[in-house]
Design a protein around this motif. Sequence first.
Motif: not given
Length: 134
Positions: A36-39, A50, A54-56, A80, A109, A111
Amino acid sequence: TPLVWQAIAAWESAGLDAAGVAALQSLSFEVADLPGRYLGWAMRDRIVLDIDAAGYGWYVADASGQVSDGFEISNLKSQMDLLTAVMHEMGHALGLPDLDGEDDLMAGVLQPGVRHLPTADDIDRVLANSDWLD
């Protein structure tokens, strides 16, 4: 490795004591494809980051904001900050929980394009939760 030492230095500059610094120095680091969105994930002895934020994508810069050589930075505002993620996970290794909101190193979170540093308040929370060394 240089970024980890920068993160430890930032915690120390905020007032982390010698026991806390030693705990951070003893951490091991891994890179994995987290769900998922876990860094990142932190345990008392290890931090897992990660592979692609998370794809960023990771924004890699030192504490002064200088972008490290060898990293392609396409759009800093959409990536990130790796230093913030490492310091955040170090906070968890020191026993700190995620906080509500977005304007704090320990916010749950992060940003894109945002950097947070440890503060004296973070150190106070670490010291108040002194059982993290047990």
